[in-house]
Design a protein around this motif. Structure first.
Motif, mmCIF file in Angstrom:
data_model
loop_
_atom_site.group_PDB
_atom_site.id
_atom_site.type_symbol
_atom_site.label_atom_id
_atom_site.label_comp_id
_atom_site.label_asym_id
_atom_site.label_seq_id
_atom_site.Cartn_x
_atom_site.Cartn_y
_atom_site.Cartn_z
ATOM 1 N N GLU A 178 57.142 -0.301 5.501
ATOM 2 C CA GLU A 178 55.927 0.100 6.211
ATOM 3 C C GLU A 178 56.265 0.873 7.474
ATOM 4 N N ALA A 181 57.419 4.304 6.473
ATOM 5 C CA ALA A 181 56.277 5.133 6.059
ATOM 6 C C ALA A 181 55.502 5.616 7.269
ATOM 7 N N TYR A 185 55.030 9.500 8.363
ATOM 8 C CA TYR A 185 53.657 10.019 8.568
ATOM 9 C C TYR A 185 53.533 10.661 9.931
#
Length: 188
Positions: A178, A181, A185
């Motif tokens: 997470e 990610a 992003y």
């Protein structure tokens, strides 16, 4: 059919610091409170601390050891964790330490049994309170746990521990993924 032992008979020590919590500090020894014991583990992200000086005067009733079982006694009642390392920790109010009597109960089995629905129901049955359920130490001592032969206890305990470790590892991996990610992003 399994034998039944009371928690009092299944343990060598019951260490209870209910009534007050030591003064907290910014760093030092980890303080285990009821709010950090969740789903069989200690939530490290919510820890509080006490100073070294406070620790030496606070932990007079006994020092936690590897494989001791921690049980919340209220708010919430019945959350359980096992100490897997030898790191020094302090216990706050609403947390009781159970040390398995090794000649009667395997510590990993005690941990598994305390989490089982049957024992959780027995804890709830002995609890008191209207707003918040809690259990007195005298009532906790009377709670019975099913106790199979030692070989079966070791098998049950080690099997459940293996699954717990797998879950913990996967939870850590998910958190890392997470974070990766989110980093990707933000870069985009």
């Amino acid at each position: 059919m399994f034998a039944e032992l009371t928690i009092e008979d299944a343990t060598d020590a019951i260490i209870d610091y209910r009534g007050k919590t030591p003064p907290k500090s910014e760093a030092g020894i980890k303080l285990i409170t009821a709010k950090v014991i969740k789903n069989g583990t200690v939530d490290e992200s919510r820890l509080e601390f006490i100073s070294e000086d406070t620790y030496s005067t606070w932990m007079r009733r006994g020092m936690p050891q590897t494989h001791d079982v921690l049980l919340t006694t209220e708010a919430p009642l019945g959350e359980v964790a096992m100490l897997r390392g030898s790191e020094r920790i302090a216990l706050a109010q609403r947390v009781i330490l159970l040390r398995a009597a090794p000649d009667k109960v395997d510590p990993t089995y005690l941990f598994a049994a305390m989490r089982a629905p049957l024992v959780q129901a027995r804890l709830q049955a002995r609890a008191t309170g209207t707003t918040v359920l809690g259990i007195k130490q005298s009532e906790l001592r009377k709670v019975e746990i099913p106790v199979p032969p030692m070989g079966a206890q070791k098998f049950i305990g080690s099997t459940i521990s293996a699954y717990d470790e797998l879950i913990e590892n996967n939870t850590r991996r998910i958190k890392i993924l997470e974070e990766m990610a989110q980093s990707i992003y933000k870069e985009w």
